[in-house]
Design a protein around this motif. Structure first.
Motif, PDB file in Angstrom:
ATOM      1  N   ASN A   1       5.806  20.978 -63.778  1.00 41.26           N
ATOM      2  CA  ASN A   1       5.729  21.586 -65.104  1.00 41.26           C
ATOM      3  C   ASN A   1       5.947  20.538 -66.194  1.00 41.26           C
ATOM      4  O   ASN A   1       5.239  20.511 -67.214  1.00 41.26           O
ATOM      5  CB  ASN A   1       6.759  22.702 -65.227  1.00 41.26           C
ATOM      6  CG  ASN A   1       6.710  23.387 -66.581  1.00 41.26           C
ATOM      7  OD1 ASN A   1       5.675  23.931 -66.979  1.00 41.26           O
ATOM      8  ND2 ASN A   1       7.815  23.355 -67.305  1.00 41.26           N
TER       9      ASN A   1
ATOM     10  N   GLY B   1       2.928  18.398 -66.503  1.00 37.87           N
ATOM     11  CA  GLY B   1       1.891  19.130 -67.211  1.00 37.87           C
ATOM     12  C   GLY B   1       2.141  19.184 -68.711  1.00 37.87           C
ATOM     13  O   GLY B   1       1.216  19.039 -69.524  1.00 37.87           O
ATOM     14  N   ARG B   2       3.403  19.395 -69.095  1.00 39.11           N
ATOM     15  CA  ARG B   2       3.756  19.411 -70.517  1.00 39.11           C
ATOM     16  C   ARG B   2       3.514  18.043 -71.150  1.00 39.11           C
ATOM     17  O   ARG B   2       3.091  17.956 -72.312  1.00 39.11           O
ATOM     18  CB  ARG B   2       5.214  19.828 -70.684  1.00 39.11           C
ATOM     19  CG  ARG B   2       5.457  21.315 -70.486  1.00 39.11           C
ATOM     20  CD  ARG B   2       6.941  21.646 -70.481  1.00 39.11           C
ATOM     21  NE  ARG B   2       7.586  21.249 -71.729  1.00 39.11           N
ATOM     22  CZ  ARG B   2       7.559  21.964 -72.849  1.00 39.11           C
ATOM     23  NH1 ARG B   2       6.899  23.116 -72.879  1.00 39.11           N
ATOM     24  NH2 ARG B   2       8.178  21.547 -73.931  1.00 39.11           N
TER      25      ARG B   2
ATOM     26  N   GLU C   1       1.179  15.962 -70.329  1.00 36.40           N
ATOM     27  CA  GLU C   1      -0.263  15.847 -70.565  1.00 36.40           C
ATOM     28  C   GLU C   1      -0.685  16.649 -71.791  1.00 36.40           C
ATOM     29  O   GLU C   1      -1.563  16.228 -72.557  1.00 36.40           O
ATOM     30  CB  GLU C   1      -1.034  16.308 -69.329  1.00 36.40           C
ATOM     31  CG  GLU C   1      -0.881  15.399 -68.114  1.00 36.40           C
ATOM     32  CD  GLU C   1      -1.302  13.967 -68.398  1.00 36.40           C
ATOM     33  OE1 GLU C   1      -2.292  13.765 -69.161  1.00 36.40           O
ATOM     34  OE2 GLU C   1      -0.666  13.051 -67.875  1.00 36.40           O
ATOM     35  N   GLU C   2      -0.058  17.808 -71.985  1.00 41.65           N
ATOM     36  CA  GLU C   2      -0.358  18.597 -73.181  1.00 41.65           C
ATOM     37  C   GLU C   2       0.022  17.811 -74.439  1.00 41.65           C
ATOM     38  O   GLU C   2      -0.722  17.797 -75.428  1.00 41.65           O
ATOM     39  CB  GLU C   2       0.405  19.916 -73.135  1.00 41.65           C
ATOM     40  CG  GLU C   2      -0.042  20.878 -72.049  1.00 41.65           C
ATOM     41  CD  GLU C   2       0.861  22.087 -71.951  1.00 41.65           C
ATOM     42  OE1 GLU C   2       1.744  22.247 -72.832  1.00 41.65           O
ATOM     43  OE2 GLU C   2       0.698  22.886 -71.003  1.00 41.65           O
ATOM     44  N   GLY C   3       1.203  17.183 -74.412  1.00 45.77           N
ATOM     45  CA  GLY C   3       1.639  16.400 -75.557  1.00 45.77           C
ATOM     46  C   GLY C   3       0.724  15.224 -75.838  1.00 45.77           C
ATOM     47  O   GLY C   3       0.388  14.938 -76.993  1.00 45.77           O
TER      48      GLY C   3
ATOM     49  N   ALA D   1      -2.422  14.975 -75.066  1.00 46.17           N
ATOM     50  CA  ALA D   1      -3.723  15.460 -75.528  1.00 46.17           C
ATOM     51  C   ALA D   1      -3.738  15.731 -77.030  1.00 46.17           C
ATOM     52  O   ALA D   1      -4.778  15.574 -77.682  1.00 46.17           O
ATOM     53  CB  ALA D   1      -4.115  16.716 -74.756  1.00 46.17           C
ATOM     54  N   ARG D   2      -2.604  16.144 -77.590  1.00 46.40           N
ATOM     55  CA  ARG D   2      -2.574  16.435 -79.030  1.00 46.40           C
ATOM     56  C   ARG D   2      -1.722  15.443 -79.822  1.00 46.40           C
ATOM     57  O   ARG D   2      -1.281  15.740 -80.932  1.00 46.40           O
ATOM     58  CB  ARG D   2      -2.088  17.865 -79.264  1.00 46.40           C
ATOM     59  CG  ARG D   2      -0.721  18.223 -78.735  1.00 46.40           C
ATOM     60  CD  ARG D   2      -0.373  19.636 -79.174  1.00 46.40           C
ATOM     61  NE  ARG D   2       0.969  20.026 -78.826  1.00 46.40           N
ATOM     62  CZ  ARG D   2       1.295  20.818 -77.817  1.00 46.40           C
ATOM     63  NH1 ARG D   2       0.334  21.312 -77.040  1.00 46.40           N
ATOM     64  NH2 ARG D   2       2.550  21.134 -77.573  1.00 46.40           N
TER      65      ARG D   2
ATOM     66  N   ASP E   1       1.237  14.546 -79.523  1.00 49.71           N
ATOM     67  CA  ASP E   1       2.623  14.994 -79.741  1.00 49.71           C
ATOM     68  C   ASP E   1       3.514  14.091 -78.890  1.00 49.71           C
ATOM     69  O   ASP E   1       3.875  14.422 -77.764  1.00 49.71           O
ATOM     70  CB  ASP E   1       2.768  16.456 -79.324  1.00 49.71           C
ATOM     71  CG  ASP E   1       4.154  17.020 -79.624  1.00 49.71           C
ATOM     72  OD1 ASP E   1       5.089  16.224 -79.867  1.00 49.71           O
ATOM     73  OD2 ASP E   1       4.301  18.257 -79.605  1.00 49.71           O
TER      74      ASP E   1
ATOM     75  N   ALA F   1       5.534  14.552 -75.175  1.00 50.41           N
ATOM     76  CA  ALA F   1       5.096  13.744 -74.041  1.00 50.41           C
ATOM     77  C   ALA F   1       6.220  12.845 -73.536  1.00 50.41           C
ATOM     78  O   ALA F   1       6.497  12.778 -72.327  1.00 50.41           O
ATOM     79  CB  ALA F   1       3.884  12.905 -74.435  1.00 50.41           C
TER      80      ALA F   1
ATOM     81  N   SER G   1       9.209  14.792 -71.953  1.00 52.79           N
ATOM     82  CA  SER G   1       8.856  15.339 -70.636  1.00 52.79           C
ATOM     83  C   SER G   1       8.834  14.251 -69.574  1.00 52.79           C
ATOM     84  O   SER G   1       9.380  14.415 -68.474  1.00 52.79           O
ATOM     85  CB  SER G   1       7.493  16.040 -70.713  1.00 52.79           C
ATOM     86  OG  SER G   1       7.521  17.110 -71.635  1.00 52.79           O
TER      87      SER G   1
END
Length: 203
Positions: free
Chosen positions: A60, A63-64, A66-68, A70-71, A73, A77, A80
């Protein structure tokens, strides 16, 4: 396979398990604590296929991260990935770039998170160093002054991608050589060359 639920992954074929050194084996063996917590990790060895439980919280966090990324953030990133690096339990995660239909390669989550940090764009890596450089420098200075090998190893494990991480890794390799452990020293320097793209330690 369902990695996000933490269920066991069935490996069809041979999983190579080894350890270049305690910190940064390219393919790491499962720690004894994890094996005791997961008896299935032992039971499948003799039969061929091996069962390895993944850690849902670690996946998890990855994954978070990667979300950070991508934007852009960087706080999300970095937080995490650093939590993965500092996870006291340790975990194994699959390397997607080495997976095949018949086998899978696993490595420590710490190494994977450190590698992901090393691939951040310049602004992301700069943000990481703003957050952690001061802590890494203080720990490095204290470890050097006390000639404390374990404290120095802690800096390398936790803060390799800081401005001071490559200096700590280089010093630890020297101390390992002095202690008669050339294999550990070589593994440290190889990892440094692979994971710290802007290191100023001479090749």
């Amino acid at each position: 396979k369902s990695v996000m639920t933490g269920r066991a992954i069935l490996i069809g074929g041979i999983v190579t398990v080894g350890s270049a050194c305690a910190l940064w084996g390219q393919v790491v063996r499962q720690h004894p604590a994890n094996i005791q917590r997961n008896p299935r990790a032992i039971s499948g060895v003799a039969a061929g296929p091996m069962l390895i439980d993944t850690s849902a919280p670690i996946l998890n966090l990855l994954g978070r991260a990667e979300e950070g990324i991508a934007r852009d953030d960087w706080k999300l990133a970095i937080d995490s990935l650093q939590r993965v690096i500092e996870d006291p339990e340790g975990a194994l995660v699959e390397r997607e770039d080495h997976a095949t239909e018949s086998s899978a390669l696993f490595e420590s989550a710490r190494r994977q998170a450190t590698r992901r940090l090393s691939t951040l764009p310049p602004e992301g890596l700069a943000a990481y160093r703003i957050i952690y450089d001061g802590k890494a420098k203080g720990l490095l200075d204290r470890a050097r002054e006390a000639h404390d090998l374990e404290s120095l190893r802690n800096v390398v494990e936790r803060f390799l991608l800081t401005t001071w991480g490559d200096d700590a890794c280089d010093l630890l390799a020297s101390w390992e050589l002095d202690a008669g452990h050339p294999g550990r020293a070589l593994a440290l320097l190889s990892t440094l060359r692979e994971l710290v793209p802007d290191s100023d330690v001479p090749d």
